[in-house]
Enzyme design. Sequence first.
Site, PDB file in Angstrom:
ATOM      1  N   GLY A 472       0.821  -1.202   0.000  1.00 23.26           N
ATOM      2  CA  GLY A 472       0.000   0.000   0.000  1.00 23.26           C
ATOM      3  C   GLY A 472       0.857   1.254   0.000  1.00 23.26           C
ATOM      4  N   GLU A 696       8.496   4.774   7.698  1.00 20.66           N
ATOM      5  CA  GLU A 696       8.270   4.785   9.145  1.00 20.66           C
ATOM      6  C   GLU A 696       8.599   6.126   9.781  1.00 20.66           C
ATOM      7  OE1 GLU A 696      10.868   1.460   9.529  1.00 20.66           O
ATOM      8  OE2 GLU A 696       9.242   0.133  10.147  1.00 20.66           O
TER       9      GLU A 696
HETATM   10 MO1  MOS Z   1       7.988  -2.675   9.340  1.00 22.08          MO
HETATM   11  S1  MOS Z   1       7.542  -2.798  11.321  1.00 22.08           S
HETATM   12  O1  MOS Z   1       9.535  -3.359   9.219  1.00 22.08           O
HETATM   13  O2  MOS Z   1       6.756  -3.264   8.398  1.00 22.08           O
END
Ligand code: MOS
Length: 733
Positions: A472, A696
């Site tokens: 996604g 992230e």
């Molecule tokens: Mo991430 S927590 O390495 O999808």
Amino acid sequence: MEMNAPIGSTPLDGKAGAVVGKPLDRAEGPLKVTGRAPYAYEYEGEGETAYGYVVQASIGKGRLTSIDTAAAERAPGVLLVMTWKNAPRLQPKSQKSIPELQSDAIDYYGQAVALVVAESFEQARAAAYLVKADYAREPAAHDLRDAIATARIPTGRGPADTQVGDFAGAFASAPVKVDVAYTTPHQMHAMMEPHATMAQWRGDKLILHTSNQMLNDGQQSVGATFGIPPEDVRMVSRYIGGGFGNKLAVYPDAILSAMAARQLTGRRVKTAFTRQQLFHLTSHRSQTQQRVRIGTDRDGKILAIGHEAWSANLPGDDFYESAASQTRTLYAGANRMTAHRLATINLPKAASMRAPGEAVGLLALECAMDELAERLAIDPIELRVRNEPAEDPEKHIPYSSRHLVPCMRAGAERFGWNRRKPRPGQVRDGPWLVGMGMAAATRGNSIRPSQARVTLGPDGVMTVRMAMTDIGTGSYTILTQIAAEMLGLPIDKVKVLMGDTDFPKASGSGGSFGANSAGSALYDACMNLRAQLARGAGVDPAQAHFAGGLISQDGGPSRTLVSLVGPGGMSADGQIDPGAMARQYSQQSYGAHFAEVGVDADTCEIRLRRMLGVFTIGRVLNEKTARSQMIGGMAFGIGAALMEDAVVDPRFGYFVNHDLAEYHVPVDADIGELDAVFLPELDDKASPLKAKGAGELGICGAGAAVANAVYNACGVRIRDYPLTLDKVMKGLA
Ligand code: MOS
């Protein structure tokens, strides 16, 4: 290629009208919105499908004393009821092997104790309720707070502890200090698509249509579990409805389906978890306890910085929440310590969830910095500027690129930070107490070994193949853009095929390394194809110019690429390996979050009013998908600050709020105004793309900015996440 030196000038540099970076719509978007992108559960293979449904343990630890399957076996449509007594023997549990149904032992509530397989999902589910299990319960701790005495130094994932200089001495004698404890609760990934697998054996070879972020790792794990070579396992995940780390590993949907398909020779078996089931059958982020100590001189210069973090996992599982990791590199200071401890509890497996480590570590560190700024009467941005390190303060190596200060400055300007009142509780808007907070964002950058194969066909279409995934995040789209730009092709002449272990091995999606790893392997394959085409055209590869499906050299004639490839097309392979750059440079992405919240003076309800993130991620590969990653991450951080809390019943060790009605994540109406922008940056040490990880970064620090805004609004400092109105109320009273 190996990333052993800065990349220098590349075909992606300095082109007007470049494709890479453009806010292109998702390549697979039309397929998804019209329902033509098949997800794991929607595959149909050859032969008839049988449907599995998992029966889960209803104790937190102990043994099965009996399991009565007679009624289930007699139920309509039932083909197989598999328990530890009749299940095929698998390889013992190890780093890679993840067997199911091998003994009567129960390690956690919700563990699979049986798989009922029937002609339809409904029949399997109905029969599952007829399985009768009895247990002998054993005492166990289900909460970190009750198990803290069991905490040990985890050894499985790099150094748990670091020390530089004399932390204890420098902290003791520092004129200004904070010494604060923060806690974060268990959190759930809450991606859209629940886990599902269709398993099918062809002789000794196993095919899994599943929902998994890292297919080549998954292949290893499944192979090790069944004792077959990993090459005999094919994993297919072409479309994935989100993961956030919950699909990094292989879960019992895949293992149990494959076991059942082996028993029911010739049948394929599909098992899907319900939303409620997956809270216990998959993984979560461990709760943490953290202690942050920072000592400074009177001007706010850090003399000592220490961060300790405790988390918990199942017996024998060494994964821990590396919540102190960013404290090793974010701020200057000569005397430092970090430490991680892992307690043993009986709950489902704790594992990676979006920005494992930093996501919760920054909830503590960046609030401690806010507390420190207040004690020093220095603006929080200024405090961070004064502690900007010249090099990585623990590794003593330079940063590959670091623009934290410009992110904070630009964010302050855009957000109107100068309107913030340093003293809390000063701004009122009707019933609302209004406050602003900020926090730094940082997330480690890495690339993982990846390979790609490109084939330019006689029809002028270039096909990319790699076992990459798109969870996604936009992998299909950015890989299309990279391939198009590298060969000077329009984007509709590029076809990206991935999500299949039949294709060259790739990093998969995780740890913010996916785009850079897969993209760099593709870059290398494209460079090799460019060289082949140039040789075919009789031009110097270094001077060749690719545009509009043509190749040329300055001043010379141009030729169509199609004329060079022949009837079978022309292929090239590429690969990327992390090299010396990863050791010689400290690599992180950076950003700064700004939040404004309102706290209702009467009800203590907290509302996010607006939020801004300013980030540097090296080259932005697609402005739209990258921005989506950032605002999605920020929304995740808002949830961590204000809502998310998987509550454990300490008697049985289960998550009480195991559905999305009761496990709260923010929805659109909770968010207010949300924006993310990127500052221009290129990082020639990070990858050939000069890009760094993005996925992230958005969550990192986001929750701390919100928490700091809550404090600024109402003067209540809450150190136990999430910040709910009862905690505000207690503080105001
Ligand atoms: Mo991430 S927590 O390495 O999808």
